[in-house]
Design a protein around this motif. Structure first.
Motif, mmCIF file in Angstrom:
data_model
loop_
_atom_site.group_PDB
_atom_site.id
_atom_site.type_symbol
_atom_site.label_atom_id
_atom_site.label_comp_id
_atom_site.label_asym_id
_atom_site.label_seq_id
_atom_site.Cartn_x
_atom_site.Cartn_y
_atom_site.Cartn_z
ATOM 1 N N ARG A 497 0.712 -1.152 -0.121
ATOM 2 C CA ARG A 497 -0.071 0.004 -0.135
ATOM 3 C C ARG A 497 0.871 1.047 -0.067
ATOM 4 O O ARG A 497 0.473 2.401 -0.635
ATOM 5 N N TYR A 498 2.171 1.069 0.624
ATOM 6 C CA TYR A 498 3.003 2.454 0.581
ATOM 7 C C TYR A 498 3.372 2.727 -0.784
ATOM 8 O O TYR A 498 3.515 3.918 -1.403
ATOM 9 N N PHE A 499 3.798 1.641 -1.614
ATOM 10 C CA PHE A 499 4.130 1.846 -2.922
ATOM 11 C C PHE A 499 3.231 2.234 -3.785
ATOM 12 O O PHE A 499 3.148 3.207 -4.565
ATOM 13 N N LEU A 500 1.877 1.765 -3.504
ATOM 14 C CA LEU A 500 0.882 2.148 -4.398
ATOM 15 C C LEU A 500 0.402 3.716 -4.134
ATOM 16 O O LEU A 500 -0.077 4.429 -5.028
ATOM 17 N N GLU A 501 0.608 4.185 -2.982
ATOM 18 C CA GLU A 501 0.144 5.439 -2.570
ATOM 19 C C GLU A 501 1.044 6.528 -3.121
ATOM 20 O O GLU A 501 0.657 7.477 -3.613
ATOM 21 N N HIS A 502 2.131 6.068 -3.172
ATOM 22 C CA HIS A 502 3.198 6.913 -3.785
ATOM 23 C C HIS A 502 3.505 6.726 -5.357
ATOM 24 O O HIS A 502 4.161 7.613 -5.984
ATOM 25 N N VAL A 503 2.860 6.082 -5.859
ATOM 26 C CA VAL A 503 2.965 5.644 -7.483
ATOM 27 C C VAL A 503 1.616 6.099 -8.226
ATOM 28 O O VAL A 503 1.805 6.779 -9.294
ATOM 29 N N ALA A 504 0.580 5.589 -7.820
ATOM 30 C CA ALA A 504 -0.770 5.759 -8.586
ATOM 31 C C ALA A 504 -1.263 6.862 -8.448
ATOM 32 O O ALA A 504 -1.557 7.639 -7.414
ATOM 33 N N ASN A 505 -1.980 7.508 -9.494
ATOM 34 C CA ASN A 505 -2.781 8.435 -9.559
ATOM 35 C C ASN A 505 -4.450 8.048 -9.887
ATOM 36 O O ASN A 505 -5.308 8.860 -10.006
ATOM 37 N N GLU A 526 -9.071 4.503 -0.354
ATOM 38 C CA GLU A 526 -9.484 3.803 0.794
ATOM 39 C C GLU A 526 -10.620 4.534 1.648
ATOM 40 O O GLU A 526 -11.299 4.178 2.364
ATOM 41 N N ILE A 527 -10.515 6.010 1.984
ATOM 42 C CA ILE A 527 -11.385 6.682 2.623
ATOM 43 C C ILE A 527 -12.543 6.545 2.051
ATOM 44 O O ILE A 527 -13.620 6.567 2.503
ATOM 45 N N TRP A 528 -12.554 6.719 0.544
ATOM 46 C CA TRP A 528 -13.926 6.966 -0.113
ATOM 47 C C TRP A 528 -14.484 5.420 0.100
ATOM 48 O O TRP A 528 -15.913 5.270 0.218
ATOM 49 N N ASN A 529 -13.847 4.309 -0.288
ATOM 50 C CA ASN A 529 -14.535 3.014 -0.219
ATOM 51 C C ASN A 529 -14.929 2.398 1.083
ATOM 52 O O ASN A 529 -15.928 1.861 1.337
ATOM 53 N N SER A 530 -14.345 3.230 2.379
ATOM 54 C CA SER A 530 -14.902 2.676 3.553
ATOM 55 C C SER A 530 -16.079 3.356 3.757
ATOM 56 O O SER A 530 -16.810 2.842 4.832
ATOM 57 N N LYS A 531 -16.727 4.505 3.104
ATOM 58 C CA LYS A 531 -17.550 5.207 3.437
ATOM 59 C C LYS A 531 -18.955 4.926 2.424
ATOM 60 O O LYS A 531 -19.959 4.927 2.886
ATOM 61 N N ARG A 532 -18.390 4.405 1.343
ATOM 62 C CA ARG A 532 -19.542 4.413 0.328
ATOM 63 C C ARG A 532 -20.633 3.355 0.374
ATOM 64 O O ARG A 532 -20.282 2.345 1.177
#
Length: 636
Positions: A497-505, A526-532
């Motif tokens: 997840r650290y890798f994804l957070e710093h690479v993906a847009n 992750e924030i959006w998915n936890s609330k949707r």
């Protein structure tokens, strides 16, 4: 709990540990970190007694119960179901169950009080150890690690190595040890299973020592960080993020001390040199020479976070549309992966393809990379798209007789040797390592060579399948920096997840057999998915949803009907539970009846009924709790 005192461990002429010390206390949740080759896994083997120290000691209580997860468990073989293998954790309960069966068999011919008393004692101990619930507990752990009810009945031998490792992890967790030693526990887990394990370990009451390169995982669990470096173990009183801050402060202090000491040494050396030839100053000079010799030298700070000093090169940029997917459908026997779905990868996109194993991530990645043609629909590459595809199976394409450096030189002749050595250094191949033959490398080392090759390709579109496997944290940082400055397009599957957070847009995920898109970073997703709130799918196009516009809505008509159905099931279960509870009480009365107690045949029959009925009663209770939780979730 465990005390490591002046530990020295030598491999040949090299001291992997040199008088290292560490005291693991009850309740400690420690992350053991360090570069590859620093001895982290070796230390765990020393603790459990697989290796013996050269000198020093590791002491612990004799009755300390250790749960040890390591990669050697991949070799465990069994034709039994994975549920059975997981339940092997309940050693005493299984022993009691077997003993009870033997005693019941003896009762068919031996009606003595001795047999009856033994049976009663065994049954009481079995119940006290919660023996009737061990299957439910095993089900619960295996489900959390991603196994369906059907899969739990399959033999262990039918699963791949990664899934077998999950079973081994389940068995260790079910043992409820005093301390868990976990060597790369997230290596074979998908994101949902990693999150489940995080929650489990956060509530674990014993001590934990984790070796992991997943910094998000460490941050959510550990309260101490221990760094293995230069044969020593250095303790930091916080999680991984705290360690980074604290280490930076310590290194700043150490760097200043080093500079001050070097300045003082130079000053003393000048003074010594100036007066060395004067007889009248001989005593003073000798005194200062001895003082310099006795001085405790302060080491300079090591640079553990090297920066990228190479850049991607590709000969021409791609057009605006890199890959266009239209009406894609893909199925395997008895499993539909994708159904009539669309997707669009545009120039500059850096897409993280995430989700649980078995949802089709790798399948979709192969379709995008043109590595799978057995599907319906169309996948079209755009103008001037030059692609490279990194996947673990490409290790087989390496030329075994080449050295590591030759392999890259042959693949990327436009790069200078300095550039290639820089890339290889980022992936742990330094100095003379670059002249090693491919054929002598381990699987992990071959994986790193294949990834280095991918980074040297003349490609404006990268397709990367688990590129961070076998990389330590420093190498993951190098890869992140490289991909951040990459001006092309990429799509990547990773559980880091650290890798994804710093690479993906952008985030892609597969839901309801369709490609869905979230236009933001992994953390925002992750924030959006936890609330949707789950909504019925009304379009087949790639769905772009904005978290700010997401609003909580009332249950849909489908949900209302499902809630009504679940409530009816709950009512039926309550009736069944009441009846089954009455049956249990009736059987308990019969077991206490002297007439039955003195008749071995009747006692055996009633005991079997009692054990079976109580297990059925517990299962009904579990079903009631599960359906009640489903109703709460549906009601929002």
């Amino acid at each position: 709990m465990i005390s490591i005192n002046n530990l020295t461990f030598e491999i040949g002429a090299r001291a992997l540990y040199d008088e290292a010390n560490w005291h693991i206390k009850p309740g400690d949740k420690a992350g053991l970190i360090g570069a590859n080759g620093a001895g982290k896994s070796t230390l765990l083997k020393l603790i459990v007694g697989d290796y013996a120290p050269t000198s020093g000691s590791i002491s612990m209580a004799k009755d300390l119960k250790i749960g040890y997860l390591n990669q050697d468990l991949l070799s465990y073989h069994s034709e039994k179901s994975i549920l059975y293998v997981a339940m092997e954790a309940f050693t005493r309960q299984n022993e009691l169950h077997a003993e009870i069966e033997v005693l019941l068999k003896k009762l068919e011919t031996d009606y003595s009080d001795d047999i009856l008393n033994k049976l009663s004692d065994k049954q009481m101990e079995f119940e006290a150890l919660d023996g009737y619930n061990i299957e439910f507990r095993a089900n619960e752990i295996l489900a959390g690690l991603g196994f369906s009810q059907e899969e739990q009945q399959r033999p262990l031998a039918t699963f791949s190595g990664g899934w077998r490792m999950r079973v081994m992890l389940a068995r260790i967790l079910l043992q409820a040890p005093d301390i868990l030693l976990l060597d790369e526990p997230t290596n074979h887990l998908d994101l949902p299973s990693i999150k489940w394990l995080e929650n489990y370990l956060q509530g674990f009451e014993g001590a934990i020592v984790i070796v992991s390169h997943d910094r998000y995982f460490l941050d959510r669990i550990i309260n101490k960080t221990v760094e293995s470096k230069r044969g020593k173990l250095t303790l930091y009183a916080g999680n991984y993020s705290f360690y980074l801050e604290e280490k930076s402060l310590r290194e700043e202090i150490q760097g200043n001390q080093f500079k001050n000491q070097q300045a003082k040494i130079k000053q003393e050396e000048k003074l010594i040199e100036r007066f060395r030839a004067k007889a009248s100053k001989a005593k003073m000079v000798q005194s200062r020479i001895k003082a310099l010799d006795k001085m405790d030298k302060i080491s300079d700070v090591d640079d553990d976070n090297p920066e990228v000093n190479f850049s991607f090169k590709f000969s021409k940029p791609s057009g605006r549309h890199v890959v266009t997917l239209e009406n894609i459908s893909k199925s395997y026997p008895n499993l539909e992966i994708l159904r009539d779905t669309d997707g669009l990868i545009e120039k500059g996109d850096k897409i993280a393809l995430i989700g649980a194993n078995g949802k089709g991530k790798s399948t979709l990645l192969r379709i995008v990379a043109d590595a799978d043609s057995d599907y319906k629909g169309t996948s079209v590459k755009g103008h001037n798209v030059l692609q490279t595809f990194f996947a673990q199976h490409q290790l087989e394409a390496l030329h075994l007789e080449n050295s590591i450096l030759q392999e890259l030189q042959n693949f990327a002749p436009k790069h200078t040797e300095t550039e290639l050595r820089s890339i290889l250094g980022s992936f742990l191949f330094t100095g003379d390592d670059v002249f090693k033959k491919i054929k002598v490398l381990s699987g992990g080392e071959k994986s790193r060579v294949a990834l280095a090759k991918a980074l040297t390709a003349d490609a404006n579109f990268l397709v990367l399948d688990e590129p961070t496997n076998h990389l330590d944290m420093a190498s993951v940082n190098i890869l992140i920096q490289a991909l951040q400055q990459y001006e092309g397009t990429l799509i990547v599957v990773s559980h880091d997840r650290y890798f994804l957070e710093h690479v993906a847009n952008k985030i892609w995920f597969i839901e309801d057999k369709e490609i869905k898109e979230y236009p933001g970073t992994y953390e925002e997703y992750e924030i959006w998915n936890s609330k949707r709130v789950q909504k019925p799918v009304v379009e087949k196009k790639v769905v772009k949803e904005e978290p700010k516009k997401e609003k909580k809505v009332a249950p849909t008509e489908d949900n209302k009907r499902l809630i009504l159905k679940k409530n009816k099931e709950l009512a039926q279960l309550e009736q069944q539970i009441a009846l089954k509870e009455a049956d249990v009480k009736e059987l308990e009365i019969q077991l206490a009846n002297e007439e039955i107690y003195s008749d071995a045949t009747k006692l055996q029959d009633i005991t079997r009924k009692y054990n079976s009925t109580k297990a059925e009663y517990q299962q009904l209770q579990n079903d009631w709790e599960r359906i009640a939780e489903e109703i709460i979730e549906l009601e929002g």
